[in-house]
Design a protein around this motif. Structure first.
Motif, mmCIF file in Angstrom:
data_model
loop_
_atom_site.group_PDB
_atom_site.id
_atom_site.type_symbol
_atom_site.label_atom_id
_atom_site.label_comp_id
_atom_site.label_asym_id
_atom_site.label_seq_id
_atom_site.Cartn_x
_atom_site.Cartn_y
_atom_site.Cartn_z
ATOM 1 N N LYS A 1 30.827 38.010 41.121
ATOM 2 C CA LYS A 1 31.149 38.993 40.082
ATOM 3 C C LYS A 1 32.634 39.319 40.019
ATOM 4 C CE LYS A 1 26.607 41.199 39.951
ATOM 5 N NZ LYS A 1 25.839 42.465 40.098
ATOM 6 N N ASP A 2 33.358 39.075 41.109
ATOM 7 C CA ASP A 2 34.798 39.344 41.113
ATOM 8 C C ASP A 2 35.614 38.070 40.909
ATOM 9 O OD1 ASP A 2 34.234 38.161 43.531
ATOM 10 O OD2 ASP A 2 35.334 39.625 44.744
ATOM 11 N N ARG A 3 34.978 37.020 40.388
ATOM 12 C CA ARG A 3 35.662 35.755 40.086
ATOM 13 C C ARG A 3 35.295 35.292 38.679
ATOM 14 N NH1 ARG A 3 34.712 32.461 45.795
ATOM 15 N NH2 ARG A 3 35.946 33.856 47.119
ATOM 16 N N ILE A 4 35.377 36.215 37.740
ATOM 17 C CA ILE A 4 35.031 35.909 36.351
ATOM 18 C C ILE A 4 36.240 36.192 35.470
ATOM 19 C CG2 ILE A 4 33.504 36.439 34.416
ATOM 20 C CD1 ILE A 4 31.408 37.331 36.509
ATOM 21 N N GLY A 5 36.738 35.153 34.837
ATOM 22 C CA GLY A 5 37.911 35.300 33.997
ATOM 23 C C GLY A 5 37.611 35.060 32.539
ATOM 24 N N ILE A 6 38.668 35.124 31.737
ATOM 25 C CA ILE A 6 38.549 34.934 30.298
ATOM 26 C C ILE A 6 39.677 34.006 29.846
ATOM 27 C CG2 ILE A 6 39.974 36.933 29.681
ATOM 28 C CD1 ILE A 6 37.952 37.550 27.452
ATOM 29 N N MET A 7 39.386 33.139 28.886
ATOM 30 C CA MET A 7 40.392 32.231 28.349
ATOM 31 C C MET A 7 40.233 32.188 26.833
ATOM 32 S SD MET A 7 41.288 28.235 29.251
ATOM 33 C CE MET A 7 39.579 27.820 29.541
ATOM 34 N N LEU B 1 32.169 46.212 34.463
ATOM 35 C CA LEU B 1 31.376 45.120 33.911
ATOM 36 C C LEU B 1 32.176 44.228 32.976
ATOM 37 C CD1 LEU B 1 27.847 46.623 33.079
ATOM 38 C CD2 LEU B 1 28.406 44.927 34.822
ATOM 39 N N ILE B 2 33.096 44.821 32.215
ATOM 40 C CA ILE B 2 33.716 44.031 31.150
ATOM 41 C C ILE B 2 35.123 43.527 31.455
ATOM 42 C CG2 ILE B 2 32.393 45.350 29.463
ATOM 43 C CD1 ILE B 2 35.173 46.472 28.530
ATOM 44 N N MET B 3 35.812 44.107 32.423
ATOM 45 C CA MET B 3 37.182 43.677 32.671
ATOM 46 C C MET B 3 37.201 42.364 33.447
ATOM 47 S SD MET B 3 40.362 44.094 32.115
ATOM 48 C CE MET B 3 40.567 45.789 31.541
ATOM 49 N N PRO B 4 37.782 41.301 32.897
ATOM 50 C CA PRO B 4 37.865 40.033 33.635
ATOM 51 C C PRO B 4 38.808 40.142 34.825
ATOM 52 C CG PRO B 4 39.116 39.905 31.592
ATOM 53 C CD PRO B 4 38.383 41.214 31.571
ATOM 54 N N ASN B 5 38.652 39.238 35.764
ATOM 55 C CA ASN B 5 39.517 39.229 36.944
ATOM 56 C C ASN B 5 40.824 38.485 36.703
ATOM 57 O OD1 ASN B 5 36.420 38.948 38.210
ATOM 58 N ND2 ASN B 5 37.704 40.540 39.098
#
Length: 310
Positions: A148-154, A187-191
């Motif tokens: 859960k703490d290794r989820i990013g956004i591109m 929940l919504i902020m990417p890492n």
């Protein structure tokens, strides 16, 4: 027309056939349902790859999930561009899967609803869909063997604007314009966030006119311009940000990334930026040819791994 990269073409088709699609409104698994009410071939590169779909008239947002053979525990929500007129589903979605899956990343490609500046409730549909996607991924992370703490956004182009808006607006609890409901930051902020030739600003001097017109209209007021210009809403709580742009981008001026970089540095947000002389716009992975910018996926992976210790 001759296919540019036969191996990539075959892998795109193979991985899409193995992918899973989710309706983000109902959480139902989709099978033969279309990506949107209107799907057509990319007019710029029509026929060069078997999959070059452009999606519009989207009534329900979808996540298309690509899973690696061996997960490294990290997931990336991918938001394709399209100038808020369409979603470039394959060029800035499916085409990424072969490379990132080979490195162990789980890829979630978002097909988001498009805004209408004529109706205020519709403006924020892309951002709300990104919020839904992040919540869904985090709540179900263990299903795909990601942390859960290794989820990013591109995000790419206008999708980069969606990603930039998500990370800059989510912490503005008192003035968040993305949602009418209370947002759970955890929940919504990417890492981490990768912004690839992104639309950042709504300022007429540097914005992508098509994106601005479709999102907030060309004759909007100064408050709207500021609210929807990501560089104006940076704060010190943002996750690390990776920026990529080319000087010869004919659609989204490189000043978008430069302004964002300056704002991130001002607030001491960890950031890395790569500016290339040539590459244009919308190159994704497929259209970098022999230019130095073709190395960007490796640079992005190296940067992620410098921020997240496996």
């Amino acid at each position: 027309m001759e296919i540019i990269n036969e191996k990539l073409n075959e892998m795109m088709v193979y991985l899409f056939e193995k992918s899973t699609r989710i309706d983000l409104i109902t959480s139902n698994v989709l099978f033969n349902e279309p990506l949107g009410e209107l799907v057509y071939q990319d007019p710029e590169h029509n026929g060069e790859y078997s999959l070059d779909r452009v999606v519009t008239n989207i009534s329900h947002p979808q996540l298309t999930i690509f899973t690696p053979e061996h997960s490294n525990g990290c997931g990336i929500l991918v938001i394709p561009g399209g100038g808020y007129q369409a979603v470039m589903f394959d060029k800035e979605g499916t085409a990424l899967a072969p490379f990132f899956l080979s490195k162990g990343y789980t890829i979630f490609v978002l097909t988001y609803r498009l805004p209408s500046p004529l109706f205020s409730d519709d403006i924020n549909r892309p951002f709300n869909d990104a919020i839904l996607a992040m919540m869904y991924i985090r709540k179900n992370a263990s299903k795909w063997k990601i942390e859960k703490d290794r989820i990013g956004i591109m995000g790419f182009s206008a999708g980069g604007h969606v990603a930039a808006m998500l990370i800059t607006q989510a912490y503005n609890a008192d003035s968040c314009i993305l949602s009418n409901e209370k947002i759970d930051i955890n929940l919504i902020m990417p890492n981490f966030a990768g912004l690839i030739y992104p639309v950042i600003s709504m300022s007429d001097s540097i914005t992508h006119k098509g994106s601005k017109d479709k999102l907030i209209s060309h004759d909007t007021d100064d408050i709207n311009i500021k609210n929807y210009s990501a560089e104006c809403n940076v704060n010190s709580k943002l996750p690390p940000v990776f920026l990529l742009h080319c000087c010869d981008d004919p659609l989204v001026p490189v000043e978008n990334s430069l302004l964002m970089f300056d704002s991130l540095i001002k607030y001491n947000v960890p950031t890395e930026m790569h500016i290339y002389e040539k590459g244009g716009h919308g190159f994704g992975i497929q259209w970098t040819s022999d230019l130095p910018v073709k190395r960007w996926p490796e640079l992005f992976i190296n940067w992620i791994e410098s921020k997240i210790i496996y």
